[in-house]
Write an enzyme that holds these catalytic residues in place. Structure first.
Site, short mmCIF file in Angstrom:
data_model
loop_
_atom_site.label_atom_id
_atom_site.label_comp_id
_atom_site.label_asym_id
_atom_site.label_seq_id
_atom_site.Cartn_x
_atom_site.Cartn_y
_atom_site.Cartn_z
N HIS A 38 0.43 -1.30 0.21
CA HIS A 38 0.06 0.08 -0.40
C HIS A 38 1.09 1.33 0.49
O HIS A 38 1.99 1.22 0.23
CB HIS A 38 -1.05 -0.11 0.79
CG HIS A 38 -2.22 -0.88 0.90
ND1 HIS A 38 -3.60 -0.74 0.04
CD2 HIS A 38 -2.52 -2.24 1.94
CE1 HIS A 38 -3.91 -2.00 0.05
NE2 HIS A 38 -3.36 -2.66 1.52
N GLU A 110 -8.79 3.14 -3.10
CA GLU A 110 -9.12 4.20 -3.98
C GLU A 110 -8.00 5.37 -3.63
O GLU A 110 -7.80 6.07 -4.34
CB GLU A 110 -10.84 4.51 -4.40
CG GLU A 110 -10.74 5.91 -5.04
CD GLU A 110 -11.83 5.77 -5.56
OE1 GLU A 110 -11.86 6.33 -6.98
OE2 GLU A 110 -12.99 5.20 -4.89
#
Length: 309
Positions: A38, A110
């Site tokens: 991430h 997102e």
């Protein structure tokens, strides 16, 4: 039952902290060190010091560890083109002496895409792209030496690729697919994966998801037993209730909630719950460690849980 250590560095951890956990993982006798992929802290809070790139990190760990397996849970298919990703994974596999595994998913967060200028297509397109990436990555690795690989898809095309470099592991590094979709996820796992992961799911739900992958394997004539099954669970272990509470609160959780939905408690409690997952067919458990400065936690798990599962 394999036990693997799994961390979330985007929550505020440096490479040095990850190296410390990886070395503790190796010294403790665990099977592997895995990290998330991430680019943004999840859940708010101080974003410092910022993200670290998963495959850059694993390249460093490849030469600073000697035994543990290394991988991602999961790399997002939106982050990289399939050809460069195949090259990166193959290179880190060679650097590690054949200890790498590729966890690959469709992507879901997102906000991190918006924060770092990464396109975020609709869900259906993300799954389409994931399928094409799996086809290309496995095809590049499998292409015989001296021959070229080609592919024509909706989103990606490959023309006369030499399919190099080859990974150290042959025929290829293991591929892990996770997720909860009722149709496409189990079909992708049955077709491409060596392991299916049901992250953060209670025993009954993990059993249902495992059954979906078994049925998907049977539909294409694959032996369901050839697909490993795993879970990932947030873990906080303590020698007594006070230590359990301290570790749970240090990562911003509550003891009753984490006892129910993760692995929280004494070593005996963790062993009992891990056994419940083993009884439904789990081959390994990823212990999600959120406090990466608490290396005594990893030592406790190594001494009091690992030998008994």
């Amino acid at each position: 039952m394999d036990l693997r250590i799994f961390v979330e560095p985007q929550q505020g951890n440096t490479y040095a902290q990850q190296l410390g956990v990886a070395r503790a993982t190796e010294e403790g006798g665990f099977d592997a060190f895995f990290r998330s992929d991430h680019f943004l802290r999840i859940g708010g809070g101080d974003p410092g010091p910022g993200p670290t790139d998963s495959w850059v990190t694993l390249a460093g760990l490849a030469v600073q560890t000697s035994r543990i397996r290394l991988g991602t849970m999961l790399t997002s298919a939106t982050f990289r083109y399939p050809g460069p990703l195949a090259i990166s994974v193959a290179q880190v596999d060679e650097m590690s002496g054949g200890r790498v595994e590729l966890g690959l998913g469709a992507g879901w967060f997102e906000a991190e895409h918006k924060a770092y200028a990464i396109p975020f297509p609709p869900l259906g397109e993300r799954f389409d792209r994931l399928g094409e990436q799996l086809e290309i990555i496995t095809g590049l690795w499998a292409a015989p030496a001296g021959e070229t690989f080609g592919y024509e898809g909706r989103y990606y095309s490959v023309t006369d690729s030499p399919g190099l470099p080859k990974p150290a592991q042959r025929p290829r590094p293991p591929i892990i697919i996770g997720g909860f979709g009722p149709v496409r996820t189990p079909r992708l796992a049955a077709r491409y994966a060596d392991e299916y992961n049901a992250a953060f799911q209670p025993v009954a739900e993990a059993a249902r998801l495992f059954d979906q992958t078994r049925k998907a394997c049977e539909e294409i004539g694959r032996d369901p037993g050839s697909l490993k099954r795993s879970v990932a669970l947030t873990t906080c272990c303590g020698r007594d209730e006070a230590e359990v509470t301290r570790r749970v609160e240090a990562v911003g959780r509550q003891v009753p909630e984490l006892r129910e939905g993760g692995l929280a408690g004494t070593p005996a409690e963790l062993i009992e719950k891990i056994d419940a997952y083993a009884r439904i067919g789990a081959d390994r458990v990823y212990l999600q460690i959120l406090d990466m400065d608490d290396l005594d936690h990893i030592a406790l798990l190594a001494a009091e849980v690992l030998p008994h599962v």
